[in-house]
Design an enzyme around this catalytic site. Sequence first.
Site, short mmCIF file in Angstrom:
data_model
loop_
_atom_site.label_atom_id
_atom_site.label_comp_id
_atom_site.label_asym_id
_atom_site.label_seq_id
_atom_site.Cartn_x
_atom_site.Cartn_y
_atom_site.Cartn_z
N CYS A 2 12.66 -83.24 50.20
CA CYS A 2 13.57 -83.94 49.29
C CYS A 2 14.99 -83.36 49.36
CB CYS A 2 13.07 -83.80 47.87
SG CYS A 2 11.34 -84.18 47.68
N ARG A 27 16.43 -84.39 56.41
CA ARG A 27 15.34 -83.62 55.82
C ARG A 27 14.06 -84.45 55.70
NH1 ARG A 27 17.94 -79.41 52.26
NH2 ARG A 27 16.14 -79.49 50.90
N TRP A 80 10.59 -87.07 49.25
CA TRP A 80 9.55 -86.98 50.27
C TRP A 80 8.26 -86.77 49.49
CZ3 TRP A 80 6.48 -82.94 52.67
CH2 TRP A 80 6.05 -83.23 53.96
N ASN A 106 13.38 -80.96 43.45
CA ASN A 106 12.77 -80.56 44.73
C ASN A 106 11.79 -79.45 44.42
OD1 ASN A 106 14.52 -82.24 46.00
ND2 ASN A 106 15.58 -80.65 47.18
N GLY A 107 10.64 -79.46 45.10
CA GLY A 107 9.66 -78.39 44.88
C GLY A 107 8.38 -78.96 44.31
N GLU A 486 5.04 -73.02 72.14
CA GLU A 486 6.24 -73.69 71.66
C GLU A 486 6.43 -75.05 72.36
OE1 GLU A 486 7.99 -73.56 69.23
OE2 GLU A 486 9.90 -74.49 69.68
N LYS A 490 6.54 -78.57 70.33
CA LYS A 490 7.71 -79.44 70.44
C LYS A 490 7.28 -80.85 70.82
CE LYS A 490 10.11 -77.88 69.10
NZ LYS A 490 10.54 -76.81 68.28
N GLU A 493 5.14 -82.68 67.94
CA GLU A 493 5.81 -83.05 66.69
C GLU A 493 6.73 -84.26 66.83
OE1 GLU A 493 8.37 -80.18 64.69
OE2 GLU A 493 8.97 -79.31 66.59
N HIS A 509 -13.56 -71.02 78.82
CA HIS A 509 -14.45 -70.79 77.68
C HIS A 509 -14.60 -72.04 76.81
CE1 HIS A 509 -14.71 -66.61 78.77
NE2 HIS A 509 -13.39 -66.64 78.97
N LYS A 608 12.41 -80.94 57.60
CA LYS A 608 13.12 -79.83 58.23
C LYS A 608 12.76 -78.50 57.58
CE LYS A 608 15.94 -77.72 60.93
NZ LYS A 608 15.35 -77.42 62.25
#
Length: 613
Positions: A2, A27, A80, A106-107, A486, A490, A493, A509, A608
């Site tokens: 948010c 965001r 969000w 927010n939160g 990484e 990348k 996502e 394995h 973000k």
Amino acid sequence: MCGIVGFTGRQQAAPVLLDGLEKLEYRGYDSAGVAVSDIDKNGEPVVEIVKAKGRLKVLREMTDDGRSVPGTCGIGHTRWATHGEPSVVNSHPHYAKDKRIAVVHNGIIENYQQIRERLTKEGYSFLSATDTETVAHLLDKYYTGNPIEAISRMMFHVRGSYALGILFRDRPGEIYAVRKDSPLIVGRSDQGNFIASDVPAILKYTRDVCFIPNLEIVKLTDQEIHFYNVDQEEVEETFSEINWDTEAAEKGGFAHFMLKEIYEQPKAVRDTVSPRIKDGCVDLEELGMTGEELAKISRIQMVACGSAYHVCMTAKYMVEQTARVPVDVDLASEFRYRNAVMEKDTLVIVVSQSGETADSLAALREAKKRGFRVLGIVNVVGSSIAREADSVFYTWAGPEISVATTKAYSTQLAAVYLLAIGLGRARGVIGEEAEKEMTAELMRLPEKIERILEEKERIQWFANKFSHSKDIFFIGRGLDYASSLEGSLKLKEISYIHSEAYAAGELKHGTISLIEDGILVVGVATQKELFEKLISNMVEVKSRGAYVLGVTSYGNYSMEDVANYTIYVPKTLECFAASLVVVPLQLLAYYVALGKGLDVDKPRNLAKSVTVE
Ligand code: M6R
């Protein structure tokens, strides 16, 4: 996640709020709204709320770009969804009873269910499924004409994290704000004063900002800003100047922030490295630790999330080799609850771009509570992790907007190299000559990254062939395994292609059973000692039908004997290879996602900065 913007000044607020919210779009959000206080035609104060589901442009259309919501003081929000589906009713701002108060948040309020039940019994009714509405009603309950008192009383009842922007109907022209464990800043200017959850929202209007300290309340009018602690006592706070430009937070001709930030990596790495190298030696003075203290560190515990965690994986190999200190690496979300056994002289290092990631912050607090010294490797100046860590080592990547991190990742790698070299020297593991050789090569990394970028078409061409893959695997050993992790993150996502990274020795394995005809396997091989081993693993997958992409350094031409396609990066010291191989992996992810026609900068379901657990 948010976004919050608030403005009180001498011009119409709603257009300023919409403008600021737009700057926070990166965001991630699913709905947006504004609340503006004004005096109606009967001379009565009112707070008008307008909200819309979907993109900001819907809200713009509904409000005629803000012109149809009169008033010079207001708050805005992009939501969000966490509690309750994305919808108009769940979007912010939320009114308290009788529209006396409007709140953006927010939160997460962790005990919202209990508060909701209690307030319902007291006669409050709830319109939304959100945790935020409980805050609005709680404020209403405690409000008897003194906003600071109401906010402070509310703070004693809610658990969790919050950054709140609040309007009280009978206080036109005033915005109240408070934060706990969720970022919020205030900005001041000649035209008026602002609150925002992130700097880009208000950078067009002011650079003069204060990062609100945790648990502080702020009152803003068009001319004044006052800070209060939770005991309602006024306190002094300092403002600082933001020294980066709005352009740094804009696309500047690139199709996406992600691509722009990939291209900013040479500068970002240079900015992070060069101020820390004096006469060829690493200067760690900013840590505030003596050489003796550095030498005394018996163990390092690194914690982080996502890509920052992969930096820690790289650091483990690098620091253990260069400084011979054992390094443990934990995901912050695991570390915070696992009551790790830790030696007395352990240094805890928390790595975070935003400095606000909830799990990383909680891990930091856990470590501090247990008496350990914490070093933060952080990009956002003044963020919670930067403020609460005992020492901060800033990465100078500048604002990173793309959800998929690139330049912050590269600067985090540079930061851990510097720490490894400094530690190695302080502990007598490496001598001056070795240190100078390493720092000279570190200074050359930016130019080598530039060379990789010059060859981006080869990667673009290759990526187009695989943009419709169902699964893509990454394999590597040692440092290259960390880079594989990484590369895989990348890719998944932003392209939504299923991807996994494996330590190549693990393939036999179990995972090798997933290899089928035509599946792309990316093999990363930069470490001489492990090169042949990795080549064997590539042969294994190729003989089971995989299409193999090799990523290695110039000179390792035998890669072409097995790989179907090879990407070379410039030679560097092996311990720095992660900084180079990550660039083609970032470009691969970017072009695969682009090939699928996806919105690279706004990947679905992601934000973000993950400021909730
Ligand atoms: O702000 P932080 O570095 O603490 O963020 C950690 C992760 O959320 C972040 O690296 C995330 O994995 C990125 N989207 C990866 O590109």
